[in-house]
Scaffold this motif. Structure first.
Motif, PDB file in Angstrom:
ATOM      1  N   UNK A  71     -25.141 -31.669  -3.387  1.00  0.00           N
ATOM      2  CA  UNK A  71     -25.425 -30.478  -2.588  1.00  0.00           C
ATOM      3  C   UNK A  71     -26.135 -30.797  -1.280  1.00  0.00           C
ATOM      4  N   UNK A  72     -26.607 -32.039  -1.118  1.00  0.00           N
ATOM      5  CA  UNK A  72     -27.402 -32.362   0.078  1.00  0.00           C
ATOM      6  C   UNK A  72     -26.832 -33.494   0.918  1.00  0.00           C
ATOM      7  N   UNK A  73     -25.751 -34.141   0.460  1.00  0.00           N
ATOM      8  CA  UNK A  73     -25.207 -35.292   1.199  1.00  0.00           C
ATOM      9  C   UNK A  73     -24.928 -34.946   2.663  1.00  0.00           C
ATOM     10  N   UNK A  74     -24.136 -33.876   2.897  1.00  0.00           N
ATOM     11  CA  UNK A  74     -23.742 -33.532   4.262  1.00  0.00           C
ATOM     12  C   UNK A  74     -24.943 -33.092   5.099  1.00  0.00           C
ATOM     13  N   UNK A  75     -25.823 -32.337   4.494  1.00  0.00           N
ATOM     14  CA  UNK A  75     -27.007 -31.871   5.225  1.00  0.00           C
ATOM     15  C   UNK A  75     -27.855 -33.061   5.681  1.00  0.00           C
ATOM     16  N   UNK A  76     -28.061 -34.032   4.804  1.00  0.00           N
ATOM     17  CA  UNK A  76     -28.868 -35.198   5.159  1.00  0.00           C
ATOM     18  C   UNK A  76     -28.186 -36.013   6.260  1.00  0.00           C
ATOM     19  N   UNK A  77     -26.861 -36.181   6.167  1.00  0.00           N
ATOM     20  CA  UNK A  77     -26.143 -36.934   7.188  1.00  0.00           C
ATOM     21  C   UNK A  77     -26.252 -36.258   8.544  1.00  0.00           C
ATOM     22  N   UNK A  78     -26.022 -34.941   8.580  1.00  0.00           N
ATOM     23  CA  UNK A  78     -26.122 -34.205   9.850  1.00  0.00           C
ATOM     24  C   UNK A  78     -27.546 -34.249  10.396  1.00  0.00           C
ATOM     25  N   UNK A  79     -28.538 -34.170   9.519  1.00  0.00           N
ATOM     26  CA  UNK A  79     -29.936 -34.209   9.957  1.00  0.00           C
ATOM     27  C   UNK A  79     -30.267 -35.547  10.604  1.00  0.00           C
ATOM     28  N   UNK A  80     -29.735 -36.630  10.039  1.00  0.00           N
ATOM     29  CA  UNK A  80     -29.986 -37.958  10.605  1.00  0.00           C
ATOM     30  C   UNK A  80     -29.362 -38.100  11.990  1.00  0.00           C
ATOM     31  N   UNK A  81     -28.146 -37.572  12.161  1.00  0.00           N
ATOM     32  CA  UNK A  81     -27.510 -37.626  13.480  1.00  0.00           C
ATOM     33  C   UNK A  81     -28.271 -36.777  14.494  1.00  0.00           C
ATOM     34  N   UNK A  82     -28.751 -35.611  14.069  1.00  0.00           N
ATOM     35  CA  UNK A  82     -29.544 -34.761  14.966  1.00  0.00           C
ATOM     36  C   UNK A  82     -30.850 -35.464  15.356  1.00  0.00           C
ATOM     37  N   UNK A  83     -31.415 -36.221  14.431  1.00  0.00           N
ATOM     38  CA  UNK A  83     -32.635 -36.967  14.731  1.00  0.00           C
ATOM     39  C   UNK A  83     -32.382 -37.995  15.828  1.00  0.00           C
ATOM     40  N   UNK A  84     -31.287 -38.731  15.717  1.00  0.00           N
ATOM     41  CA  UNK A  84     -30.948 -39.712  16.749  1.00  0.00           C
ATOM     42  C   UNK A  84     -30.710 -39.043  18.096  1.00  0.00           C
ATOM     43  N   UNK A  85     -29.987 -37.926  18.082  1.00  0.00           N
ATOM     44  CA  UNK A  85     -29.725 -37.215  19.331  1.00  0.00           C
ATOM     45  C   UNK A  85     -31.015 -36.690  19.948  1.00  0.00           C
ATOM     46  N   UNK A  86     -31.948 -36.244  19.126  1.00  0.00           N
ATOM     47  CA  UNK A  86     -33.214 -35.733  19.625  1.00  0.00           C
ATOM     48  C   UNK A  86     -34.017 -36.843  20.300  1.00  0.00           C
ATOM     49  N   UNK A  87     -34.000 -38.030  19.691  1.00  0.00           N
ATOM     50  CA  UNK A  87     -34.703 -39.172  20.288  1.00  0.00           C
ATOM     51  C   UNK A  87     -34.071 -39.537  21.631  1.00  0.00           C
ATOM     52  N   UNK A  88     -32.735 -39.555  21.657  1.00  0.00           N
ATOM     53  CA  UNK A  88     -32.046 -39.899  22.911  1.00  0.00           C
ATOM     54  C   UNK A  88     -32.355 -38.886  24.006  1.00  0.00           C
ATOM     55  N   UNK A  89     -32.313 -37.605  23.691  1.00  0.00           N
ATOM     56  CA  UNK A  89     -32.577 -36.578  24.697  1.00  0.00           C
ATOM     57  C   UNK A  89     -34.021 -36.633  25.187  1.00  0.00           C
ATOM     58  N   UNK A  90     -34.954 -36.959  24.286  1.00  0.00           N
ATOM     59  CA  UNK A  90     -36.363 -37.064  24.679  1.00  0.00           C
ATOM     60  C   UNK A  90     -36.562 -38.230  25.647  1.00  0.00           C
ATOM     61  N   UNK A  91     -35.910 -39.356  25.374  1.00  0.00           N
ATOM     62  CA  UNK A  91     -36.017 -40.512  26.261  1.00  0.00           C
ATOM     63  C   UNK A  91     -35.410 -40.211  27.634  1.00  0.00           C
ATOM     64  N   UNK A  92     -34.277 -39.525  27.638  1.00  0.00           N
ATOM     65  CA  UNK A  92     -33.611 -39.214  28.910  1.00  0.00           C
ATOM     66  C   UNK A  92     -34.423 -38.222  29.737  1.00  0.00           C
ATOM     67  N   UNK A  93     -35.105 -37.283  29.079  1.00  0.00           N
ATOM     68  CA  UNK A  93     -35.968 -36.356  29.820  1.00  0.00           C
ATOM     69  C   UNK A  93     -37.168 -37.085  30.407  1.00  0.00           C
ATOM     70  N   UNK A  94     -37.646 -38.086  29.680  1.00  0.00           N
ATOM     71  CA  UNK A  94     -38.814 -38.826  30.136  1.00  0.00           C
ATOM     72  C   UNK A  94     -38.468 -39.807  31.254  1.00  0.00           C
ATOM     73  N   UNK A  95     -37.381 -40.549  31.103  1.00  0.00           N
ATOM     74  CA  UNK A  95     -37.065 -41.629  32.030  1.00  0.00           C
ATOM     75  C   UNK A  95     -35.862 -41.332  32.924  1.00  0.00           C
ATOM     76  N   UNK A  96     -35.186 -40.217  32.672  1.00  0.00           N
ATOM     77  CA  UNK A  96     -34.032 -39.857  33.481  1.00  0.00           C
ATOM     78  C   UNK A  96     -32.773 -40.589  33.053  1.00  0.00           C
ATOM     79  N   UNK A  97     -31.655 -40.196  33.704  1.00  0.00           N
ATOM     80  CA  UNK A  97     -30.352 -40.784  33.341  1.00  0.00           C
ATOM     81  C   UNK A  97     -29.724 -41.463  34.559  1.00  0.00           C
ATOM     82  N   UNK A  98     -30.564 -42.083  35.402  1.00  0.00           N
ATOM     83  CA  UNK A  98     -30.057 -42.681  36.633  1.00  0.00           C
ATOM     84  C   UNK A  98     -29.036 -43.775  36.362  1.00  0.00           C
ATOM     85  N   UNK A  99     -29.262 -44.529  35.327  1.00  0.00           N
ATOM     86  CA  UNK A  99     -28.322 -45.607  34.994  1.00  0.00           C
ATOM     87  C   UNK A  99     -27.347 -45.210  33.910  1.00  0.00           C
ATOM     88  N   UNK A 100     -27.263 -43.912  33.643  1.00  0.00           N
ATOM     89  CA  UNK A 100     -26.403 -43.434  32.570  1.00  0.00           C
ATOM     90  C   UNK A 100     -27.220 -43.043  31.347  1.00  0.00           C
TER      91      UNK A 100
END
Length: 242
Positions: free
Chosen positions: A138-167
């Motif tokens: 009952x939780x496999x898909x939820x956990x997988x999606x949560x992990x991907x959202x966690x990675x995306x959240x980290x990436x977006x936080x870094x890009x807001x902090x340092x910008x996306x000048x180099x991509x």
């Protein structure tokens, strides 16, 4: 033995009905298991030598009697050199030997705790059968999606902090995290539940030993701990009268 080896312990000797082997430099548990499956015996295992004498009395830090009962008795308890006796078998230590170990300040990890992993996992299996649903389904898909959202959240936080000048800033998970992204398997869940149960029980036994000043008498502490749990259940059910 495999778990001890994984955490840095060194297995120096193994004994079975048909013989004992010894290697002060260490014996790899997985290699020994493969050899036993292929040859039907541990005797002749490469880079080991036959152990002359009683392997239970060998020079070691941790002794694990894991075969039959009444292996450690009043006749050999004073010859044991280990600092810790971990009871893998059912009842490998007689009461007389237990008293000798206490007098010698040798810690005995009692069988009722140490080899309880099998019945604990059987309890998990019973719970699964009652629910008719495998663990994690009952939780496999939820956990997988949560992990991907966690990675995306980290990436977006870094890009807001340092910008996306180099991509975009790539966030690459470690191999350990990558293996967990898809969610825990049923085996992972059972192993995790077993580890949590055993760790919690160990802490409860140690607290009981401290509470009643039992020293190294973990067997009595385990008995007291179990009896207190039974009493609590009966009391809360209204079956105890004082």
């Amino acid at each position: 033995m495999r778990y001890l080896h994984r955490f840095g312990a060194k297995c120096v000797g193994v004994g079975e009905m048909d013989g004992s082997i010894w290697n002060p430099n260490g014996i790899d548990p997985k290699e020994l298991e493969d050899y036993k499956l292929a040859n039907g015996t541990i005797v002749g295992f490469p880079n080991s030598m036959p152990y002359e004498g009683n392997i239970l009395e060998a020079d070691c830090d941790i002794l694990i009697p894991a075969a039959s009962e009444k292996q450690l008795t009043k006749s050999n308890a004073h010859k044991i050199k280990a600092k810790i006796v971990a009871e893998g078998a059912n009842g490998p230590t007689t009461p007389e030997a237990d008293r000798i170990f206490l007098e010698r300040n040798i810690m005995v990890i009692p069988d009722m705790y140490l080899n309880a992993g099998g019945v604990t996992v059987s309890y998990f299996e019973w719970l699964k059968n009652l629910n008719h649903v495998s663990y994690g389904r009952l939780t496999f898909k939820y956990e997988r999606d949560s992990n991907y959202h966690l990675l995306m959240s980290v990436q977006e936080s870094l890009e807001r902090k340092f910008g996306k000048h180099g991509g975009s800033i790539p966030v690459v998970p470690t191999s350990e995290f990558q293996a967990r992204i898809s969610g825990a398997s049923e085996k992972d869940i059972v192993h995790s539940g077993l580890a949590f149960t055993m760790e919690r029980s160990a802490r409860q036994i140690m607290r009981t030993a401290n509470k009643y000043n039992l020293g190294l008498d973990l067997r009595t502490a385990a008995y007291v701990n179990a009896i207190e749990k039974v009493f609590k259940v009966y009391s809360e059910a209204g079956l105890i009268f004082t």
